[in-house]
Design a protein around this motif. Structure first.
Motif, short mmCIF file in Angstrom:
data_model
loop_
_atom_site.label_atom_id
_atom_site.label_comp_id
_atom_site.label_asym_id
_atom_site.label_seq_id
_atom_site.Cartn_x
_atom_site.Cartn_y
_atom_site.Cartn_z
N ALA A 1 65.82 104.24 30.63
CA ALA A 1 65.28 105.05 29.53
C ALA A 1 63.94 104.54 29.02
N ASP A 2 63.67 103.25 29.14
CA ASP A 2 62.43 102.72 28.61
C ASP A 2 61.31 102.64 29.65
N ALA A 3 61.58 103.17 30.84
CA ALA A 3 60.56 103.15 31.90
C ALA A 3 59.57 104.30 31.71
N ASP A 4 58.39 104.15 32.29
CA ASP A 4 57.40 105.21 32.22
C ASP A 4 57.84 106.41 33.06
N ALA A 5 57.44 107.60 32.62
CA ALA A 5 57.78 108.81 33.37
C ALA A 5 57.04 108.83 34.71
N CYS A 6 57.55 109.62 35.63
CA CYS A 6 56.91 109.76 36.93
C CYS A 6 55.53 110.38 36.77
N CYS A 7 54.54 109.85 37.47
CA CYS A 7 53.15 110.32 37.36
C CYS A 7 52.86 111.51 38.26
#
Ligand SMILES: [Zn+2]
Length: 77
Positions: A47-53
């Motif tokens: 949940a705290d990871a960056d979204a896919c670019c």
């Protein structure tokens, strides 16, 4: 990072909208076009990871699943 499995490549040009971006798409033959594609909608497992670019429907893995991506791609979102 694994090599592209297809002859089609994408390069991010600009974030043009909140949920879409302008991408340059080209193939092995050198033909290129600018296309607006929606952002990848798949959320990261953590949940705290960056979204896919990347864009919706992109091949290969999501950027949040490839640690090296943060060094090779400047994600503007
Ligand atoms: Zn993705």
């Amino acid at each position: 990072m694994p090599p592209h499995s297809t002859g089609e490549h994408h390069g991010l040009l600009a974030e043009t909208e909140p949920y879409a971006a302008l991408w340059l798409r080209w193939d092995e033959g050198g033909a290129a076009e600018a296309v607006t594609l929606p952002d990848c909608p798949v959320p990261p497992l953590e949940a705290d990871a960056d979204a896919c670019c990347l864009f919706s429907g992109h091949p290969e893995r999501h950027t949040w699943d490839v640690p090296a991506y943060s060094e090779e791609i400047s994600c503007t979102s």
